[in-house]
Design a protein around this motif. Structure first.
Motif, PDB file in Angstrom:
ATOM      1  N   ARG A 124       0.736  -1.111  -0.375  1.00 42.23           N
ATOM      2  CA  ARG A 124      -0.293   0.045  -0.113  1.00 42.23           C
ATOM      3  C   ARG A 124       0.944   1.385  -0.182  1.00 42.23           C
ATOM      4  NH1 ARG A 124      -5.314  -0.277  -1.571  1.00 42.23           N
ATOM      5  NH2 ARG A 124      -4.910   2.211  -0.590  1.00 42.23           N
ATOM      6  N   VAL A 126       1.920   4.682  -0.730  1.00 44.33           N
ATOM      7  CA  VAL A 126       1.173   5.428  -1.606  1.00 44.33           C
ATOM      8  C   VAL A 126       2.735   5.703  -2.650  1.00 44.33           C
ATOM      9  CG1 VAL A 126      -0.196   6.854  -0.150  1.00 44.33           C
ATOM     10  CG2 VAL A 126       2.334   7.638  -0.200  1.00 44.33           C
ATOM     11  N   ALA A 132       2.501   9.554 -10.878  1.00 44.87           N
ATOM     12  CA  ALA A 132       3.228  11.229 -10.534  1.00 44.87           C
ATOM     13  C   ALA A 132       4.514  10.265  -9.726  1.00 44.87           C
ATOM     14  CB  ALA A 132       2.187  11.129 -10.112  1.00 44.87           C
ATOM     15  N   PHE A 133       4.999   9.349  -9.291  1.00 46.23           N
ATOM     16  CA  PHE A 133       6.309   9.181  -8.392  1.00 46.23           C
ATOM     17  C   PHE A 133       6.922   8.601  -8.512  1.00 46.23           C
ATOM     18  CE2 PHE A 133       3.220  11.684  -5.950  1.00 46.23           C
ATOM     19  CZ  PHE A 133       3.764  12.665  -5.049  1.00 46.23           C
ATOM     20  N   GLU A 150       6.846  10.468   2.510  1.00 44.74           N
ATOM     21  CA  GLU A 150       5.548   9.702   3.659  1.00 44.74           C
ATOM     22  C   GLU A 150       5.764   7.784   3.632  1.00 44.74           C
ATOM     23  OE1 GLU A 150       3.121  10.730   5.122  1.00 44.74           O
ATOM     24  OE2 GLU A 150       3.530  13.106   4.006  1.00 44.74           O
ATOM     25  N   ARG A 240      -7.376   2.839  13.324  1.00 47.43           N
ATOM     26  CA  ARG A 240      -8.791   2.417  13.661  1.00 47.43           C
ATOM     27  C   ARG A 240      -9.717   0.967  14.232  1.00 47.43           C
ATOM     28  NH1 ARG A 240     -11.291   4.300   8.246  1.00 47.43           N
ATOM     29  NH2 ARG A 240     -10.323   2.863   6.722  1.00 47.43           N
TER      30      ARG A 240
ATOM     31  N   THR B  49       0.777  17.458 -12.283  1.00 49.44           N
ATOM     32  CA  THR B  49       1.095  16.621 -11.226  1.00 49.44           C
ATOM     33  C   THR B  49       2.075  17.300 -10.801  1.00 49.44           C
ATOM     34  OG1 THR B  49       2.676  16.086 -13.505  1.00 49.44           O
ATOM     35  CG2 THR B  49       0.959  14.320 -12.162  1.00 49.44           C
ATOM     36  N   TYR B 109      -0.922  21.101  -6.597  1.00 49.15           N
ATOM     37  CA  TYR B 109      -1.889  19.551  -7.424  1.00 49.15           C
ATOM     38  C   TYR B 109      -2.534  19.101  -7.887  1.00 49.15           C
ATOM     39  CZ  TYR B 109       0.453  15.054  -7.952  1.00 49.15           C
ATOM     40  OH  TYR B 109       0.713  13.708  -8.477  1.00 49.15           O
ATOM     41  N   LYS B 269      -9.802  10.510  -5.568  1.00 51.60           N
ATOM     42  CA  LYS B 269      -8.549  11.665  -5.734  1.00 51.60           C
ATOM     43  C   LYS B 269      -8.457  12.623  -6.115  1.00 51.60           C
ATOM     44  CE  LYS B 269      -3.579  11.620  -7.394  1.00 51.60           C
ATOM     45  NZ  LYS B 269      -3.090   9.600  -8.264  1.00 51.60           N
ATOM     46  N   HIS B 656      -1.665  14.555   3.710  1.00 53.39           N
ATOM     47  CA  HIS B 656      -0.801  14.540   4.083  1.00 53.39           C
ATOM     48  C   HIS B 656      -0.587  15.111   2.865  1.00 53.39           C
ATOM     49  CE1 HIS B 656      -0.457  11.856   7.596  1.00 53.39           C
ATOM     50  NE2 HIS B 656      -1.035  10.865   7.085  1.00 53.39           N
ATOM     51  N   TYR B 657      -0.036  16.676   2.825  1.00 54.68           N
ATOM     52  CA  TYR B 657       0.451  16.564   1.471  1.00 54.68           C
ATOM     53  C   TYR B 657       2.377  16.485   1.550  1.00 54.68           C
ATOM     54  CZ  TYR B 657      -3.856  19.992   1.537  1.00 54.68           C
ATOM     55  OH  TYR B 657      -4.818  19.543   0.933  1.00 54.68           O
ATOM     56  N   GLU B 658       2.793  15.774   0.124  1.00 54.90           N
ATOM     57  CA  GLU B 658       3.791  15.360   0.748  1.00 54.90           C
ATOM     58  C   GLU B 658       4.812  16.479  -0.211  1.00 54.90           C
ATOM     59  OE1 GLU B 658       7.037  13.262  -1.578  1.00 54.90           O
ATOM     60  OE2 GLU B 658       6.548  14.880  -2.736  1.00 54.90           O
ATOM     61  N   PRO B 659       5.755  16.529   0.745  1.00 51.85           N
ATOM     62  CA  PRO B 659       6.467  18.059   0.496  1.00 51.85           C
ATOM     63  C   PRO B 659       7.225  18.018  -0.232  1.00 51.85           C
ATOM     64  CG  PRO B 659       7.492  15.982   2.102  1.00 51.85           C
ATOM     65  CD  PRO B 659       6.294  15.378   1.727  1.00 51.85           C
ATOM     66  N   LYS B 661       6.259  16.900  -3.872  1.00 50.13           N
ATOM     67  CA  LYS B 661       5.544  17.381  -5.002  1.00 50.13           C
ATOM     68  C   LYS B 661       4.355  18.438  -4.798  1.00 50.13           C
ATOM     69  CE  LYS B 661       6.631  14.032  -8.835  1.00 50.13           C
ATOM     70  NZ  LYS B 661       7.104  14.939  -9.633  1.00 50.13           N
ATOM     71  N   ALA B 663       2.113  16.389  -2.911  1.00 47.55           N
ATOM     72  CA  ALA B 663       0.574  15.745  -3.757  1.00 47.55           C
ATOM     73  C   ALA B 663      -0.240  15.127  -2.001  1.00 47.55           C
ATOM     74  CB  ALA B 663       1.057  15.264  -4.612  1.00 47.55           C
ATOM     75  N   LEU B 665      -1.353  13.110  -0.849  1.00 44.34           N
ATOM     76  CA  LEU B 665      -0.811  11.385  -1.000  1.00 44.34           C
ATOM     77  C   LEU B 665      -1.778  10.415  -0.425  1.00 44.34           C
ATOM     78  CD1 LEU B 665       2.686  11.073  -1.283  1.00 44.34           C
ATOM     79  CD2 LEU B 665       0.553  10.441  -2.946  1.00 44.34           C
ATOM     80  N   ASN B 668      -7.670   8.771  -0.652  1.00 42.14           N
ATOM     81  CA  ASN B 668      -8.504   7.785  -0.510  1.00 42.14           C
ATOM     82  C   ASN B 668      -8.801   7.016  -0.195  1.00 42.14           C
ATOM     83  OD1 ASN B 668      -7.006   4.678  -0.322  1.00 42.14           O
ATOM     84  ND2 ASN B 668      -5.174   6.157  -1.591  1.00 42.14           N
ATOM     85  N   PHE B 669      -9.749   6.284   0.505  1.00 42.39           N
ATOM     86  CA  PHE B 669     -10.679   5.339   1.429  1.00 42.39           C
ATOM     87  C   PHE B 669      -9.708   5.105   2.314  1.00 42.39           C
ATOM     88  CE2 PHE B 669     -14.398   7.409   0.027  1.00 42.39           C
ATOM     89  CZ  PHE B 669     -14.175   8.628   1.466  1.00 42.39           C
ATOM     90  N   ALA B 670      -8.638   4.260   1.795  1.00 35.68           N
ATOM     91  CA  ALA B 670      -8.083   3.448   2.386  1.00 35.68           C
ATOM     92  C   ALA B 670      -6.740   4.012   3.166  1.00 35.68           C
ATOM     93  CB  ALA B 670      -7.499   2.301   1.606  1.00 35.68           C
ATOM     94  N   ASP B 671      -6.274   5.019   2.672  1.00 36.99           N
ATOM     95  CA  ASP B 671      -5.015   6.004   3.592  1.00 36.99           C
ATOM     96  C   ASP B 671      -5.816   7.068   4.337  1.00 36.99           C
ATOM     97  OD1 ASP B 671      -3.304   3.835   2.429  1.00 36.99           O
ATOM     98  OD2 ASP B 671      -3.508   5.131   0.507  1.00 36.99           O
TER      99      ASP B 671
END
Lengths: 332, 741
Positions: A124, A126, A132-133, A150, A240, B49, B109, B269, B656-659, B661, B663, B665, B668-671
């Motif tokens: 998982r 990210v 894009a990464f 992250e 959770r 992007t 982004y 997203k 979380h904004y990835e430093p 880019k 973005a 990151l 989605n509902f899992a993260d």
């Protein structure tokens, strides 16, 4: 998602033949088997996987759970997670496996996800999931932004300079503790691989996650029977209460005689780049008194070589507490 | 003339099932993205992007050649789109002012740079991915530590807070932060645009059909008369759909270009990019008290991040100025510019992050004072709104505290950290106050009495899932004295009489006076019809001698049972229907005479299992006074839903904004972790219904947002009580609690 060809087969040899011309069975394979689709379709929608051809194997006759002569299990690769978790014999004789399965995903996903598919569940991370990464696992040599970025949920065991992605599965952690054998049918015939040998450490080739070659199809997972005096537990810790991947988990199978542990088998989840067999901890516990101090000592040994990243140092302590508590639960 | 009514029969205050419930549970409620039209095409945007830089080259050649692709639009070929004029009365406002594709500069982004249009959604998605964009990329600024890029604005000031703070012996100077949060409503932002020259019909997911219409008319450069916005049902908004987002203008512009209906549904997203979020806040609280606990100073200095182009203020000081009595107070705000999409309102904007800070600070102060935190609040209860020096219209916060404490068993609390145990778990008990504005938007409605014996109310507001259809049916049924099955509610269409925005928890309070007046009007017309229809029972009777009771027209000096039904009057006079219009005005004024707010209190029990670092919210008691609750069933649902969101805010939610880019990151509902059912204990919700008729005759105020206010502080306070760890940066994470052990 790009266009792809879709074929179906109800025959194992057909499936193997159909996939044998793929360039690889690893990241980026041009031919993929699809069963429950709970990982693959997700990754295709994200353009992380871009196969030309999908071979639907849902109709393969591999959906049986059989008990073996030694009291073990022979699980067909197409057995759904829900069916395996709720099978009466699995529940009574392999609680660690049932508990691990039920702690994963959601009821809807477990109804679709298969045993073979779960073995191949992808990380998982990210960065892996976002084209894009850069990501060494997705595009070898492109780099690993997770190491500086992250990484809260990523691995502390088995990492390399190329990849720190966690293996997210719960089932595989239980199967690792159970020393499962994976039966693979390939273009050259059938072979058996111990689960701990099935998964590869990322090293400098994180895009190669396991030993599968083009055309290889997992047909069964075999688990030996457990001695009648063994107790097993799966404990999963996360932010959770449900529907989240493990920050730390532990599968333990122990036998205790006269207050002493005669044998322990331990695997850790959520912390390794593969389901993590904790042999050091097993050694520590072998012959040791079943008490909390020894459990904690075993946990310290299991995590001794853990390497934290910028955001995930806490997982080392969390994993230790998880294992200590799981051992306590299994021996109480 | 109010309809006379037998109170016991009134639907007001009766727990009432949703009148739209059967439609929803059978799947027959048509949501925006359910609309399909012949020849309709699908549009999928291309998001940048990078988060900072410019577009060097946009290559659409490959995408245009792909199967089913009709066009790829971008700045050079979409046609002119216009900016929204500055607006101060919320009648035509957009949080993101820049029209899509306005220039080649990328400021966040995911900013849309192009849109692919094809016969199917899948083809359009594939084409969007095939658009090649090269950028001149600069390092984005998504830094979480905030400092003021704008002038510091003094929001409220009285006395000399700094001097009192300097002089005080007992004081606290701490900084709290709340992270960016994304609304994550289930129904994705969707636009289905149908251009039929010169008219646009726009099916939207909006909390304001009228505002959406007014904004889109400006962006498209057409008259509002040429734009109709439809939004019949929402899969929730939580503030994220108050103002239009760029996908709406893109869909409409593409429809105009191609002369085809266009469906554009953004991905999960993308909702993290160009569809608003609650901005990060950083709040310094300086507070001091005398030895008895009386506050001597309170300073609340807050910052929030905002987009490069838009100044969105998260008004964290909303409640600070009136919630406590304190002679020396200063509240300031400032903004920090970031390469992040435009923030917007999210449930309880301002008050919700603000109360996390101030209600946590009060708890910290109480601990310093060795005082019960509830007692500290009681000591500092003001007699008037000290912020603007006017009386409170209806403040019953103390009653909320006391009722909550009683139901929770607060008196049994042992204040020592970690001292309370049950079943091997450590318990933490915390509490906090809640407050939210109580105001009205301007609103117009039409009420019809129809010759089939039914009545209808219509207004250009919308039901965002909160129960507006049902509440309006109850109000209309009460006003015209009919049973619920004889009333119809029509909403979600900008061509109806302009109704309120579903924002600020103000729709119910705003509509009641308007419905009341409209009902009065139509009943007047009905009575006139009754006395003017030759040959009928009341022909020739003076209208002033007539009245209306529960569906019947009769003389004032006779019982209603002697009268005739309005249906008969209409049919005798050959009227299909009679219509009355009514309106109510906004209560937002520069100089209010009374301070109108709702109040509440949360009491939270957490369990802490140190050996596995497991924290759970185990028990919640919430008491809310929002005046009369028109529909207790829907009302309870609002508070329970807000508390569920509060559990997420306290323990999980964080974009979380990835430093590298910029973005977001975890898109989605899992993260992006929200509370799931297993995280939510049984919730004990109580309403104290102190009716105050300042806003409307029933004394009803809004309840959509207040349930979230204060909840995170009550949880953080409980966590401290259990663990001894004071978490000032939300969400409260496992690593925060592991750190000290």
């Amino acid at each position: 998602m790009k266009l792809f060809a879709f074929t179906k087969t109800a025959d194992v040899s057909d499936a193997v033949k159909g996939a044998s011309s793929s360039d690889t069975a690893q990241q980026g394979a041009k031919i993929r088997f699809v069963a429950g689709g709970t990982t693959l379709l997700d990754l295709m929608k994200l353009s992380v996987e871009t196969p030309d051809t999908l071979i639907d194997i849902n109709r393969l006759p591999l959906d049986k759970i059989e008990t073996t002569r030694d009291g073990g299990l022979k699980i067909g690769a197409m057995v759904r997670n829900a069916d395996l978790a709720n099978h009466p014999y699995v529940k009574s004789h392999f609680p660690v496996l049932s508990e691990a399965l039920l702690s994963g995903a959601s009821a809807q996903l477990r109804n679709m996800a298969t045993t073979g598919g779960n073995l191949l569940q992808r990380t998982r991370c990210v960065y892996f999931r976002d084209t894009a990464f850069a990501c060494n696992k997705r595009e070898p040599g492109s780099g690993c932004p997770a190491i500086e970025g992250e990484n809260r949920t990523l691995a502390v065991l088995g990492t390399s300079d190329s990849c720190i992605a966690t293996n997210p599965s719960d089932m595989n952690v239980a199967l690792t503790a159970l020393e499962a054998t994976i039966i693979i049918k390939g273009p050259l015939g059938e072979r058996e691989v111990a689960i701990d040998d099935f998964y590869l450490l990322p090293g400098s080739t994180p895009h190669i996650e396991n030993v599968l070659k083009p055309g290889d199809l997992i047909t069964h997972v075999v688990v030996k029977g457990l001695p009648s005096d063994s107790k097993s537990v799966y404990l999963k810790l996360r932010d959770r209460a449900s529907y989240e991947f493990a920050l730390a988990s532990a599968a333990v199978i122990v036998q205790v005689e006269g207050g002493k542990i005669t044998r322990a088998r331990i695997a850790l989840g959520g912390v390794g780049t593969k389901p993590w067999r904790a042999l050091e901890a097993e050694k520590t516990l072998s012959g040791a008194a079943a008490n909390e101090a020894n459990f904690r000592k075993a946990a310290e040994d299991a995590l001794r070589n853990a390497k934290p990243q910028s955001q995930n140092k806490f997982k080392i302590e969390l994993s230790k507490r998880c294992l200590t508590h799981a051992l306590k639960m299994a021996t109480s | 003339m109010p309809a006379t009514k037998d109170k016991s029969n009134s639907p007001i205050g009766r727990a009432t099932k949703r009148i739209d419930g059967p439609l929803k549970v059978t799947g027959s409620a048509i949501y925006t993205s359910d609309h399909n039209f012949p020849g309709m095409l699908y549009a999928v945007p291309v998001g940048a992007t990078i988060a900072n830089g410019t577009i060097a080259k946009l290559d659409t050649k490959e995408a245009e050649k792909m199967p089913g692709v009709k066009a790829v639009f971008h700045r050079a070929n979409i046609g002119q789109l216009f900016r929204v004029a500055p607006n101060s009365d919320f009648s035509a406002f957009s949080d993101e002012d820049r029209p899509p594709f306005d220039d080649d500069i990328i400021r966040y982004y995911g900013q849309y740079v192009a849109v692919a249009v094809a016969e199917t959604f899948e083809q359009a998605t594939a084409a969007a991915e095939a658009v090649k964009v090269t950028y001149n990329e600069k390092k984005p600024n998504v830094e979480t530590l905030l400092s003021a890029d704008s002038k510091v604005h003094v929001e409220s000031e009285r006395g000399d807070a700094q001097k009192a703070f300097d002089d005080a012996g007992l004081k606290l100077d701490v900084t709290y932060t709340t992270p960016a949060e994304t609304h994550n409503v289930i129904e994705l932002h969707s636009s289905v645009a149908v251009f039929d020259d010169p008219n646009f019909t726009l099916y939207e997911t909006t909390q304001g059909v009228v505002n959406h219409r007014n904004v889109l008319a400006q962006v498209l450069g057409v008259e509002p008369e040429n734009v109709k916005v439809i939004s019949k049902f929402l899969g929730s908004g939580f503030g994220g759909k108050i103002t239009p987002w760029p996908q709406s203008a893109i869909a409409a512009a593409v429809s105009r270009k191609l002369r085809k209906p266009i469906k554009l549904v953004i991905s999960r997203k993308m909702t993290f990019h160009a569809a608003g979020h609650r901005p990060r806040t950083q709040q310094r609280v300086r507070i001091s008290a005398d030895e008895k606990g009386k506050l001597t100073s309170l300073q609340h200095d807050y910052l929030n991040h905002t987009a490069i182009l838009d100044d969105f203020k998260e008004n964290c000081g909303e409640c600070t100025k009136y919630l406590y009595s304190c002679a020396n107070l200063r509240v300031t705000s400032a903004l920090a510019k970031r390469n992040i999409g435009t923030p917007t309102s999210m449930r309880g904007p301002g008050a919700v992050p603000g109360l996390f800070a101030t209600e946590s600070a009060l708890d910290e102060l109480a601990i310093k004072l060795k005082m019960d935190p509830l007692q500290l609040r009681i000591i500092n209860e003001p007699e008037k709104d000290e912020g603007i020096n006017i009386p409170f219209a209806s403040r019953h916060l103390i009653e909320c505290y006391k009722a909550g404490a009683d139901k929770f068993g607060w008196a049994k609390r042992d204040p020592r950290v970690g001292s309370m145990k049950r079943d091997g778990l450590t318990l933490g008990w915390g509490m906090a106050g809640a407050s939210w504005i109580a105001e009205r938007w301007p609103a117009e409605v039409a009420v019809e009495l129809r010759n089939d014996g039914t009545a209808k109310v219509s207004t250009g507001t919308q039901d965002i899932g909160t129960g507006t259809y049902t509440v309006l049916a109850q109000v209309l049924a009460d006003k015209v004295g009919l049973s619920m099955d004889k009333v119809e509610v029509v909403l979600g269409d900008s061509s109806l009489p302009p109704g309120p925005l579903s924002g600020g928890s103000m729709v119910t309070a705003s509509l009641i006076p308007a419905v009341s007046k409209a009902a009065e009007k139509v009943i007047g017309t009905l009575l006139a019809a009754a006395v003017k229809t030759p040959g009928e029972k009341y022909f020739g009777v003076e209208q002033k001698d007539m009245t209306y009771t529960e569906g019947k027209v009769h003389k004032k000096d006779e019982p209603a049972s002697a009268g005739i039904s309005f249906q008969k009057v209409l049919n005798a006079g050959n009227f299909k229907f009679l219509t009355g219009k009514g309106s109510s005005s906004t209560t937002f004024t520069a100089k209010p005479k009374v301070s109108m707010h709702s109040y509440g209190a949360h009491f939270v029990e957490v369990t802490w299992q140190e050996e596995i670092a497991r924290l759970r919210v185990n028990r919640v008691v919430t008491v809310i006074d929002a005046g009369k609750i028109i529909n207790p069933k829907a009302g309870r649902n609002q508070i329970e839903g807000a508390v569920v969101m509060g559990i997420g805010m306290a323990l999980f939610e964080h974009t979380h904004y990835e430093p590298s880019k910029g973005a977001p990151l975890n898109s989605n509902f899992a993260d992006y972790i929200v509370a799931v059912n297993a995280d939510v204990p049984a919730l004990d919700v109580h309403f104290l219904e102190f009716e105050n008729t300042e806003l409307n005759e029933y004394g009803a105020r809004g309840i959509g947002e207040i349930g979230l206010a204060g909840f995170a502080a009550a949880t953080a306070n409980a966590v401290y009580h259990a663990t001894g760890v004071r978490v000032r940066n939300l969400p409260i994470k496992i690593e925060d609690l592991l750190a000290t052990t």
